[in-house]
Design a protein around this motif. Structure first.
Motif, PDB file in Angstrom:
ATOM      1  N   GLY A   1       0.958  -1.312   0.436  1.00 22.58           N
ATOM      2  CA  GLY A   1      -0.146  -0.522   0.013  1.00 22.58           C
ATOM      3  C   GLY A   1       0.843   1.280  -0.128  1.00 22.58           C
ATOM      4  O   GLY A   1       1.414   1.408   0.792  1.00 22.58           O
TER       5      GLY A   1
ATOM      6  N   GLY B   1       0.167   4.590   0.056  1.00 24.19           N
ATOM      7  CA  GLY B   1      -0.457   5.584   1.215  1.00 24.19           C
ATOM      8  C   GLY B   1       0.041   6.200   1.722  1.00 24.19           C
ATOM      9  O   GLY B   1       1.509   5.931   1.613  1.00 24.19           O
ATOM     10  N   ILE B   2      -0.973   7.118   2.223  1.00 26.64           N
ATOM     11  CA  ILE B   2      -0.141   7.928   3.103  1.00 26.64           C
ATOM     12  C   ILE B   2       0.864   7.383   3.951  1.00 26.64           C
ATOM     13  O   ILE B   2       1.606   7.058   5.073  1.00 26.64           O
ATOM     14  CB  ILE B   2      -1.063   9.084   4.182  1.00 26.64           C
ATOM     15  CG1 ILE B   2      -1.898   9.637   3.255  1.00 26.64           C
ATOM     16  CG2 ILE B   2      -0.449   9.842   5.323  1.00 26.64           C
ATOM     17  CD1 ILE B   2      -1.195  11.273   2.720  1.00 26.64           C
ATOM     18  N   ILE B   3      -0.079   5.905   4.866  1.00 21.21           N
ATOM     19  CA  ILE B   3       1.268   5.400   5.972  1.00 21.21           C
ATOM     20  C   ILE B   3       1.883   5.108   5.872  1.00 21.21           C
ATOM     21  O   ILE B   3       2.747   4.761   6.047  1.00 21.21           O
ATOM     22  CB  ILE B   3       0.128   3.987   6.509  1.00 21.21           C
ATOM     23  CG1 ILE B   3      -0.728   4.884   7.818  1.00 21.21           C
ATOM     24  CG2 ILE B   3       1.018   3.024   7.461  1.00 21.21           C
ATOM     25  CD1 ILE B   3      -1.984   4.601   8.198  1.00 21.21           C
TER      26      ILE B   3
ATOM     27  N   GLU C   1       4.912   7.227   4.618  1.00 25.02           N
ATOM     28  CA  GLU C   1       5.203   8.393   5.705  1.00 25.02           C
ATOM     29  C   GLU C   1       6.761   7.045   6.968  1.00 25.02           C
ATOM     30  O   GLU C   1       7.718   7.456   6.889  1.00 25.02           O
ATOM     31  CB  GLU C   1       4.396   8.687   6.598  1.00 25.02           C
ATOM     32  CG  GLU C   1       3.222  10.216   6.350  1.00 25.02           C
ATOM     33  CD  GLU C   1       2.375  10.608   7.217  1.00 25.02           C
ATOM     34  OE1 GLU C   1       1.883  12.279   7.142  1.00 25.02           O
ATOM     35  OE2 GLU C   1       2.399  10.009   8.208  1.00 25.02           O
TER      36      GLU C   1
ATOM     37  N   GLU D   1       1.853  -0.647  -4.392  1.00 30.66           N
ATOM     38  CA  GLU D   1       1.036  -0.329  -4.636  1.00 30.66           C
ATOM     39  C   GLU D   1       0.451  -1.192  -6.148  1.00 30.66           C
ATOM     40  O   GLU D   1       0.630  -1.554  -7.316  1.00 30.66           O
ATOM     41  CB  GLU D   1       1.275   0.983  -4.653  1.00 30.66           C
ATOM     42  CG  GLU D   1       0.241   1.979  -4.967  1.00 30.66           C
ATOM     43  CD  GLU D   1      -1.006   1.904  -4.423  1.00 30.66           C
ATOM     44  OE1 GLU D   1      -0.773   2.403  -3.494  1.00 30.66           O
ATOM     45  OE2 GLU D   1      -2.202   1.739  -4.779  1.00 30.66           O
ATOM     46  N   PHE D   2      -1.063  -1.265  -5.442  1.00 32.34           N
ATOM     47  CA  PHE D   2      -2.261  -1.944  -6.318  1.00 32.34           C
ATOM     48  C   PHE D   2      -2.587  -0.708  -7.504  1.00 32.34           C
ATOM     49  O   PHE D   2      -2.329  -1.388  -8.956  1.00 32.34           O
ATOM     50  CB  PHE D   2      -3.636  -1.965  -5.335  1.00 32.34           C
ATOM     51  CG  PHE D   2      -4.611  -3.108  -6.629  1.00 32.34           C
ATOM     52  CD1 PHE D   2      -4.181  -3.737  -7.260  1.00 32.34           C
ATOM     53  CD2 PHE D   2      -5.626  -2.165  -6.938  1.00 32.34           C
ATOM     54  CE1 PHE D   2      -4.685  -4.982  -8.459  1.00 32.34           C
ATOM     55  CE2 PHE D   2      -5.944  -3.081  -7.950  1.00 32.34           C
ATOM     56  CZ  PHE D   2      -6.184  -4.184  -8.409  1.00 32.34           C
ATOM     57  N   LEU D   3      -2.537   0.531  -7.183  1.00 35.21           N
ATOM     58  CA  LEU D   3      -2.996   1.408  -8.569  1.00 35.21           C
ATOM     59  C   LEU D   3      -2.122   1.906  -9.360  1.00 35.21           C
ATOM     60  O   LEU D   3      -0.431   1.188  -8.782  1.00 35.21           O
ATOM     61  CB  LEU D   3      -3.704   3.055  -7.472  1.00 35.21           C
ATOM     62  CG  LEU D   3      -4.857   2.366  -6.784  1.00 35.21           C
ATOM     63  CD1 LEU D   3      -5.742   3.602  -6.027  1.00 35.21           C
ATOM     64  CD2 LEU D   3      -6.131   2.031  -7.899  1.00 35.21           C
TER      65      LEU D   3
ATOM     66  N   ALA E   1      -0.465  -1.457   4.637  1.00 37.90           N
ATOM     67  CA  ALA E   1      -1.040  -0.249   4.909  1.00 37.90           C
ATOM     68  C   ALA E   1      -1.292   0.182   3.860  1.00 37.90           C
ATOM     69  O   ALA E   1      -1.303   0.463   3.220  1.00 37.90           O
ATOM     70  CB  ALA E   1       0.241   1.010   5.340  1.00 37.90           C
ATOM     71  N   ILE E   2      -2.648  -1.267   3.876  1.00 36.79           N
ATOM     72  CA  ILE E   2      -3.879  -0.909   2.946  1.00 36.79           C
ATOM     73  C   ILE E   2      -5.007  -0.256   3.362  1.00 36.79           C
ATOM     74  O   ILE E   2      -6.426  -0.064   2.041  1.00 36.79           O
ATOM     75  CB  ILE E   2      -4.362  -2.135   1.835  1.00 36.79           C
ATOM     76  CG1 ILE E   2      -4.938  -3.135   3.006  1.00 36.79           C
ATOM     77  CG2 ILE E   2      -2.531  -3.270   1.675  1.00 36.79           C
ATOM     78  CD1 ILE E   2      -5.050  -4.604   3.103  1.00 36.79           C
ATOM     79  N   GLY E   3      -5.270   0.647   4.283  1.00 42.80           N
ATOM     80  CA  GLY E   3      -6.679   1.516   4.527  1.00 42.80           C
ATOM     81  C   GLY E   3      -6.633   1.138   5.980  1.00 42.80           C
ATOM     82  O   GLY E   3      -6.468   0.763   6.269  1.00 42.80           O
TER      83      GLY E   3
ATOM     84  N   MET F   1     -10.345   9.812   6.616  1.00 41.08           N
ATOM     85  CA  MET F   1     -10.137   9.669   7.981  1.00 41.08           C
ATOM     86  C   MET F   1      -8.742  10.368   8.810  1.00 41.08           C
ATOM     87  O   MET F   1      -7.710   9.896   8.385  1.00 41.08           O
ATOM     88  CB  MET F   1      -9.744   7.936   7.902  1.00 41.08           C
ATOM     89  CG  MET F   1     -11.078   6.975   8.015  1.00 41.08           C
ATOM     90  SD  MET F   1     -10.430   5.547   8.432  1.00 41.08           S
ATOM     91  CE  MET F   1     -12.015   4.985   8.178  1.00 41.08           C
ATOM     92  N   LEU F   2      -9.401  11.379   8.743  1.00 36.28           N
ATOM     93  CA  LEU F   2      -8.461  12.774   9.594  1.00 36.28           C
ATOM     94  C   LEU F   2      -8.612  13.068  10.860  1.00 36.28           C
ATOM     95  O   LEU F   2      -9.371  13.413  10.791  1.00 36.28           O
ATOM     96  CB  LEU F   2      -8.145  13.795   8.342  1.00 36.28           C
ATOM     97  CG  LEU F   2      -7.523  13.279   6.868  1.00 36.28           C
ATOM     98  CD1 LEU F   2      -7.690  14.460   6.001  1.00 36.28           C
ATOM     99  CD2 LEU F   2      -5.999  12.548   7.055  1.00 36.28           C
TER     100      LEU F   2
ATOM    101  N   VAL G   1      -2.642  16.363   4.684  1.00 36.06           N
ATOM    102  CA  VAL G   1      -0.749  16.780   4.294  1.00 36.06           C
ATOM    103  C   VAL G   1       0.029  15.058   4.999  1.00 36.06           C
ATOM    104  O   VAL G   1      -0.168  14.464   5.068  1.00 36.06           O
ATOM    105  CB  VAL G   1      -0.669  17.207   5.912  1.00 36.06           C
ATOM    106  CG1 VAL G   1       1.128  17.309   5.770  1.00 36.06           C
ATOM    107  CG2 VAL G   1      -1.129  18.633   6.085  1.00 36.06           C
TER     108      VAL G   1
ATOM    109  N   TYR H   1       3.505  14.172   5.229  1.00 38.94           N
ATOM    110  CA  TYR H   1       4.966  13.926   6.083  1.00 38.94           C
ATOM    111  C   TYR H   1       5.810  13.510   5.832  1.00 38.94           C
ATOM    112  O   TYR H   1       6.453  13.442   6.945  1.00 38.94           O
ATOM    113  CB  TYR H   1       4.475  14.632   7.861  1.00 38.94           C
ATOM    114  CG  TYR H   1       3.352  15.248   8.385  1.00 38.94           C
ATOM    115  CD1 TYR H   1       3.411  16.666   8.982  1.00 38.94           C
ATOM    116  CD2 TYR H   1       2.267  14.343   8.075  1.00 38.94           C
ATOM    117  CE1 TYR H   1       2.396  17.216   9.228  1.00 38.94           C
ATOM    118  CE2 TYR H   1       1.127  14.978   8.367  1.00 38.94           C
ATOM    119  CZ  TYR H   1       1.285  16.832   8.748  1.00 38.94           C
ATOM    120  OH  TYR H   1      -0.222  17.242   9.399  1.00 38.94           O
TER     121      TYR H   1
END
Ligand code: FAD
Ligand code: NAD
Length: 471
Positions: free
Chosen positions: A184, A186-188, A191, A207-209, A275-277, A324-325, A355, A357
Motif C-alpha cells: 500500500g 498511501g499515506i501510512i 510516511e 501499490e495496486f494502483l 498499509a492498505i487503508g 479519516m483525518l 498532509v 509528512y
C-alpha cells in the motif's frame, strides 16, 4: 455496580473526535462523560498515529540530514550514530505529554472520564466494563459514538506487529530491519516507509494502483513525490498486487503479480508493513442491542447532523463517512455538540486539508485537477517551483512546487496542491482561501513576507491569471 445520574452527553471513545466533543460539551455547560478503553486519551492519533509517527518522521529526517546533508552547508560532523532506543523514547515522551494534557483539559472543563469498554444496553444506556474491574451503567440524554478505526488486515498475512506489522508495529520496531516491503503506497506506507528508509532499511512499496499517495493526491504532485522518494532510496512497484505470503522461513516471501499482464515475482522481506487503508471500528459496541447497522464499508450511517436513525445517538470521526483525518474528526466533535446544544453546527467538507509528512511534505486542499476536469468546470492552473523561491534556495531545500487551480470564469480557487518544504504549514493559507471563497487574484495581490516559502504560494496564484514575477 453504581448507577449514575442521566448525563446530557455520553461519549464512547476518547480519540480526537470524542475528546474534542467532550471538552466542547464541558465548555457549553453540559454534564458530560467520556468513556475510553485504551487507558489513555487521544485515541489512534495521539497514541499510535499522528503524533508518534511525526516524532519519528522529524527525528529520522534530522538523522538522515546530518548523515547526508551537512557538508555543503559548512558543517563538519563525525561519528554520527543512531540510538533507536532513545529515538523511541523521545517519541514516547511526546505521546505521554500530550495524552496527559487531555486529561488535564478534561478536569479543567468538568468532563467525567471513565476508563473502560462501553456497550449499548438500551437507547439511552451503555454498560461499561471498567478497566479496573467491575461494571458501571451510564445513562445519557444524548450519546455520541466516536469509536474510530483500525488497520484493514491483508487476508492471509497474520499481523504479529513484529514481522507482519501495521502502523502500530512500524512506530515501535526495536531494531532497524534490513529490508521492508510495504503493501500500500498511501499515506501510512510512504510516511512509515520514509522513516525506516532514512534509518537504513531497504524499503520497497507495492501499490495496486498506478500512482502513490492514496486517494485525493493530485496526479502531477504524486509523480513528483514518487520521484523524490525514489531518489531517497525507496523502491516502488506500482500496478502490482500482492497475492499472498509465506512467513515460515527466516525471510518473509511475498508473491506479487503485475496487475496487467500478470507477470509474477517473489519479494523477500525481513518485515512486511500492511498499509492498505483503515476501516471503521465498532466491534463489541452492542449495536445489535439498539438496532443500529453499518454500511458495506463498516461505517455507521448518519444524516447531515451526525444523527443515526435513533436521533439522540450521533456518530463522528473515523467510524463514519469522510476522510479519516484527525482534524476532520475534531471539527465534527465541535459541530456535533453544537447541533445538540444549539440546533446548528457546521463543517465545510470541501475545505479539509490533507498532509503527507514525508520530506518534502505533500499537502493539498480542495479538488485535484482530475476532479475539476471531471466536474466539467473550465479551469486554469498556476504553478510555481520552489527552485525559484528565494527562501527555499537559501535553505538549500528547494525541491517541489505549488500548483493552484482556479475557476476560469470566476477566478475562485478550487484546489491547492503543494509538494515542498513545510507544505503542511503552507496549506493553511490555501484552506483559508477556499473557506473564504477567495480568488487567485485576492492571493496574488496580498503582500507575503520576503523571504518566505509562502511567496511561492502567492506566485502560483499570480501564475493562474497572469505571470509569476520570479519564474
Ligand atoms: P480514534 O482516534 O481511533 O479514537 C477512537 C477511540 O475509541 C480509541 O481510543 C478506542 O480505544 C476507543 N474505543 C473504541 N471502542 C470503544 C468502546 N466500545 N468503549 C470505549 N472506548 C472505545 N490524521 C491526521 O489528520 N494527521 C496525521 O498526521 C495522521 N497520522 C496518522 C498516522 C497513523 C500511523 C495512523 C494510523 C493514523 C493517522 N491519522 C492522521 C489518522 C487519525 O489518527 C484518525 O483520523 C483519528 O485518530 C480519528 O479520530 P477518532 O476519534 O475518530 O478515532
Ligand atoms: P490510504 O487509503 O491512504 O492508502 C492505502 C493505499 O493502499 C492506496 O494507495 C491503495 O490503492 C493501496 N492498496 C489497497 N489495497 C491494496 C492491495 N491489496 N495491494 C496493494 N496496494 C493496496 O490508507 P493508509 O495509508 O493505510 O492510511 C489509512 C488512513 O489513515 C488514511 O485515511 C489516512 O488519511 C490516515 N492517515 C493520515 C495521515 C496523515 O494525515 N498524514 C497519516 C497516516 C494515516
Amino acid at each position: 455496580a453504581t448507577e449514575a445520574e442521566e448525563k446530557d452527553l455520553v461519549i464512547i471513545g476518547g480519540g480526537v473526535a470524542g475528546y474534542v466533543a467532550a471538552i466542547k460539551a464541558g465548555q457549553e455547560g453540559m454534564k458530560v462523560t467520556c468513556i475510553e478503553k485504551r487507558g489513555t486519551l487521544g485515541g489512534t492519533c495521539l497514541n499510535v498515529g499522528c503524533i508518534p509517527s511525526k516524532a519519528l518522521l522529524n527525528n529520522s529526517h534530522l538523522y538522515h540530514q546530518i548523515l547526508h546533508d551537512t557538508k555543503g552547508r559548512g558543517i563538519e560532523v563525525g561519528d554520527v550514530k543512531l540510538n533507536l532506543e532513545q529515538m523511541m523514547k523521545a517519541k514516547d515522551t511526546a505521546v505521554s505529554g500530550l495524552t496527559k494534557g487531555i486529561e488535564f483539559l478534561f478536569k479543567k472543563n468538568g468532563v467525567e472520564y471513565i476508563k473502560g469498554t462501553a456497550a449499548f444496553t438500551g437507547e439511552h444506556e451503555v454498560k461499561v466494563n471498567l478497566s479496573e474491574g467491575g461494571e458501571q451503567t451510564v445513562r445519557g440524554k444524548n450519546i455520541l459514538i466516536a469509536t474510530g478505526s483500525e488497520a484493514t488486515p491483508f487476508p492471509g498475512l497474520e499481523v504479529d506487529e513484529k514481522r507482519i506489522i501495521t502502523s502500530t508495529g512500524a512506530i515501535a520496531l526495536d531494531k532497524v530491519p534490513e529490508t521492508m516491503v510495504v503493501i500500500g503506497g498511501g499515506i501510512i506506507g510512504l510516511e512509515m516507509g520514509s522513516v525506516w528508509s532514512r534509518l537504513g532499511t531497504k524499503v520497497t512499496v507495492v501499490e495496486f494502483l498506478g500512482q502513490i499517495g492514496g486517494p485525493g493526491m493530485d496526479a502531477e504532485i504524486s509523480k513528483a513525490a514518487q520521484k523524490t522518494l525514489k531518489k531517497q532510496g525507496i523502491e516502488f512497484k506500482l500496478n502490482t498486487k500482492v497475492l499472498g505470503g509465506d512467513t515460515s522461513g527466516e525471510k518473509i516471501k511475498l508473491d506479487v503479480e503485475a496487475a496487467k499482464g500478470g507477470k509474477k515475482e517473489t519479494l523477500d522481506a525481513e518485515v512486511v508493513l500492511v498499509a492498505i487503508g483503515r476501516r471503521p471500528y465498532t466491534a463489541g459496541l452492542g449495536l445489535e442491542n439498539i438496532g443500529l447497522e453499518t454500511d458495506d464499508k463498516g461505517r455507521l450511517v448518519i444524516d447531515s447532523e451526525y444523527r443515526t436513525k435513533i436521533p439522540h445517538i450521533r456518530v463522528i470521526g473515523d467510524c463514519t463517512f469522510g476522510p479519516m483525518l484527525a482534524h476532520k474528526a475534531e471539527e465534527e466533535g465541535v459541530a456535533a455538540v453544537e447541533y445538540i446544544k444549539k440546533g446548528y453546527g457546521h463543517v465545510n467538507y470541501g475545505a479539509i486539508p490533507s498532509v503527507m509528512y514525508t520530506h518534502p511534505e505533500v499537502a493539498w486542499v480542495g479538488q485535484n485537477e482530475q476532479e475539476v476536469k471531471d466536474s466539467g468546470v473550465k479551469y486554469k492552473v498556476g504553478t510555481f517551483p520552489f527552485s525559484a523561491n528565494s527562501r527555499a534556495k537559501t535553505n538549500l531545500d528547494s525541491e517541489g512546487l505549488v500548483k493552484m487551480i482556479a475557476d476560469a470564469e470566476t477566478d475562485r480557487i478550487l484546489g491547492v496542491h503543494i509538494i515542498g518544504p513545510n507544505a503542511g504549514e503552507l496549506i493553511a493559507e490555501g484552506t483559508l482561501a477556499i473557506e473564504y471563497g477567495a480568488s487567485s487574484e485576492d492571493i496574488g495581490r496580498t503582500s507575503h513576507a520576503h523571504p518566505t516559502l509562502s511567496e511561492a504560494f502567492k506566485e502560483a496564484a499570480m501564475a493562474t491569471y497572469g505571470k509569476a514575477i520570479h519564474y
